[in-house]
Design a protein around this motif. Sequence first.
Motif, short mmCIF file in Angstrom:
data_model
loop_
_atom_site.label_atom_id
_atom_site.label_comp_id
_atom_site.label_asym_id
_atom_site.label_seq_id
_atom_site.Cartn_x
_atom_site.Cartn_y
_atom_site.Cartn_z
N PRO A 1 0.81 -1.23 0.00
CA PRO A 1 0.00 0.00 0.00
C PRO A 1 0.84 1.28 0.00
N GLN A 2 2.09 1.17 0.44
CA GLN A 2 2.95 2.37 0.42
C GLN A 2 3.33 2.77 -1.01
N VAL A 3 3.10 1.87 -1.96
CA VAL A 3 3.30 2.24 -3.36
C VAL A 3 1.96 2.13 -4.10
N GLY B 1 10.79 5.13 12.21
CA GLY B 1 10.54 6.08 11.15
C GLY B 1 9.85 5.32 10.03
N CYS B 2 9.45 6.02 8.98
CA CYS B 2 8.69 5.36 7.91
C CYS B 2 8.87 6.17 6.63
N LEU B 3 9.04 5.48 5.52
CA LEU B 3 9.20 6.18 4.23
C LEU B 3 7.94 6.97 3.87
N SER B 4 6.80 6.60 4.46
CA SER B 4 5.56 7.31 4.17
C SER B 4 5.29 8.46 5.14
N GLN C 1 6.52 -6.09 12.55
CA GLN C 1 5.24 -5.52 13.02
C GLN C 1 4.94 -4.20 12.32
N HIS C 2 5.96 -3.39 12.09
CA HIS C 2 5.77 -2.11 11.39
C HIS C 2 5.22 -2.35 9.97
N GLU C 3 5.81 -3.31 9.26
CA GLU C 3 5.39 -3.53 7.87
C GLU C 3 4.00 -4.15 7.79
N VAL C 4 3.72 -5.10 8.66
CA VAL C 4 2.41 -5.75 8.61
C VAL C 4 1.32 -4.78 9.05
N ASP C 5 1.63 -3.85 9.94
CA ASP C 5 0.68 -2.78 10.28
C ASP C 5 0.20 -2.05 9.03
N HIS C 6 1.12 -1.80 8.10
CA HIS C 6 0.73 -1.08 6.88
C HIS C 6 -0.40 -1.81 6.13
N LEU C 7 -0.38 -3.13 6.20
CA LEU C 7 -1.39 -3.91 5.46
C LEU C 7 -2.77 -3.80 6.11
#
Length: 192
Positions: free
Chosen positions: A53-55, A102-105, A144-150
């Motif tokens: 989703p970040q892209v 931090g986060c690229l988004s 956990q950070h990446e799966v949160d994005h989903l």
Amino acid sequence: MSILKIATLGEPVLRLRSRELTRDELTSSETQAFIDSLIATMRDADGAGLAAPQVMNPIRVCAIEVRGNNPRYPYKPAIPLTVLVNPVLTPLSEEQFDNEEGCLSVVDLRGSVKRFAHIRVQAWDRDGALLDFEARGLTAGTYQHEVDHLDGKVFVDRVTDPTTLCTWKNWERHRKPAFVERATALVARFGQ
Ligand code: ZN
């Protein structure tokens, strides 16, 4: 393969629950080409991970990779390239630790977030093979950070103390030494 545009905070796609992929969708040449671009975009931006989703593609796929001396996160232990499809994370203990993320988004912002210290990761890999492994410490935090994005979640949602929010420059100046000390202790304890 191409470098994709990264969605920043306020893009509605970051707030959606991304949808599961079927095995046929996953193995299609279109999805495989997308995964190549997701990885290339993560590497181009020096990310430790990047979720679809970040892209702008709300499917349950994320890529994670930490190579030695990532300029954004030099204290993170290495994680070999891992693509998770339809991942499910399960905490394996109650223990949590304070991770400064931090986060690229989320441009130029870091903040302190609670993450489980020991988790089980179940997913498909990019070919649809089953993955089932455990992750600990900072590496568990990255998953956990990446799966949160989903699930449409961004780390700022989990910041319980807003006074920990700071720009990257001020993080380097004021918070890095204490955090790196704690991070180093976690890495020593968990080996990851
Ligand atoms: Zn992120």
